[in-house]
Motif scaffolding. Sequence first.
Motif, mmCIF file in Angstrom:
data_model
loop_
_atom_site.group_PDB
_atom_site.id
_atom_site.type_symbol
_atom_site.label_atom_id
_atom_site.label_comp_id
_atom_site.label_asym_id
_atom_site.label_seq_id
_atom_site.Cartn_x
_atom_site.Cartn_y
_atom_site.Cartn_z
ATOM 1 N N CYS A 19 -5.021 3.189 0.168
ATOM 2 C CA CYS A 19 -4.204 4.121 -0.573
ATOM 3 C C CYS A 19 -2.759 3.849 -0.233
ATOM 4 C CB CYS A 19 -4.576 5.566 -0.250
ATOM 5 S SG CYS A 19 -4.053 6.068 1.382
ATOM 6 N N CYS A 139 -4.588 4.557 -10.036
ATOM 7 C CA CYS A 139 -4.261 3.832 -8.810
ATOM 8 C C CYS A 139 -4.118 2.328 -8.997
ATOM 9 C CB CYS A 139 -5.317 4.119 -7.735
ATOM 10 S SG CYS A 139 -5.319 5.835 -7.154
ATOM 11 N N LEU A 142 -4.114 -1.069 -7.241
ATOM 12 C CA LEU A 142 -4.916 -0.784 -6.056
ATOM 13 C C LEU A 142 -6.344 -0.492 -6.467
ATOM 14 C CD1 LEU A 142 -4.574 -0.276 -2.934
ATOM 15 C CD2 LEU A 142 -4.517 2.138 -3.542
ATOM 16 N N THR A 144 -9.583 1.335 -5.735
ATOM 17 C CA THR A 144 -10.167 2.435 -4.965
ATOM 18 C C THR A 144 -11.687 2.454 -5.032
ATOM 19 O OG1 THR A 144 -10.141 3.988 -6.816
ATOM 20 C CG2 THR A 144 -8.135 3.837 -5.489
ATOM 21 N N CYS A 150 -5.032 7.997 -3.764
ATOM 22 C CA CYS A 150 -3.883 7.107 -3.624
ATOM 23 C C CYS A 150 -2.598 7.849 -3.928
ATOM 24 C CB CYS A 150 -4.016 5.884 -4.545
ATOM 25 S SG CYS A 150 -3.611 6.224 -6.284
ATOM 26 N N GLU A 185 -1.617 11.937 1.349
ATOM 27 C CA GLU A 185 -1.057 11.414 0.103
ATOM 28 C C GLU A 185 0.341 11.953 -0.162
ATOM 29 O OE1 GLU A 185 -2.365 8.931 -0.954
ATOM 30 O OE2 GLU A 185 -4.424 9.079 -0.256
#
Length: 240
Positions: A19, A139, A142, A144, A150, A185
């Motif tokens: 994240c 996200c 990225l 996840t 994230c 976060e």
Amino acid sequence: MPLRALLPLLLLLLPSIGCGTPPVTVPPVTSPVATPPSTSSEPSPAEPRARAALQVPYAASGRYAVVRGGAPPRPGPGTVVRYLVEVERGLPFDPRTFASDVHRTLNDERGWGRFRRVDQPPVRVRVALSSPRLTRRQCLPLRTGGKLSCWNGNRSVINALRWAKGVPQYDGRLSDYRHYLISHEVGHALGHGHRPCPGPGRLAPVMAQQSKSLGRCRPNPWPFPGRNSRERHQTEDRRR
């Protein structure tokens, strides 16, 4: 080649999951929805039953709704951070309850500071409860896997599956894990990066990736876990 010898190579090839990397995404449509400190580290008797009964869909509407209304920051000195709360339509959560949980976490004595919830921009951060599919989309790039949360742009994307079920390393303490999700976060929103476990048996930094692993640390949902006890002792000293 023996399987045991192949394992290190396979681990290197697995996709990166985490994240906090700022992704580039297309934000979903946001629309309004009308609305009018936990300190225990032990799970309540109702928590396991609630997790077992709650079914979180992999995908919901893909559209966020801003939770209407606001809440003041905690008393005291320091800059006030404006934020708002969004909940994806179609999730089995009450938006007002989620917003209240987020606000208590952010304004806890052990938290980052003072936060005012509003329902209109400008804001520094949006805290958005999202289905696994919307989490994956928000996200990117990225990865996840639909399991992690994230930080993206100015949005803390909270995976509804994790909000509902927690992770094994928190040993059933769902409320503590939820404090961690929000604290971690939003910590990215304030400019904090990931941190490693400082040593066996010590409290994990809140910016450690505790959803993935604790390392050899103990779980910790707070940026300043000892602050409430210090402030209580200072108050007692002043009364003497």
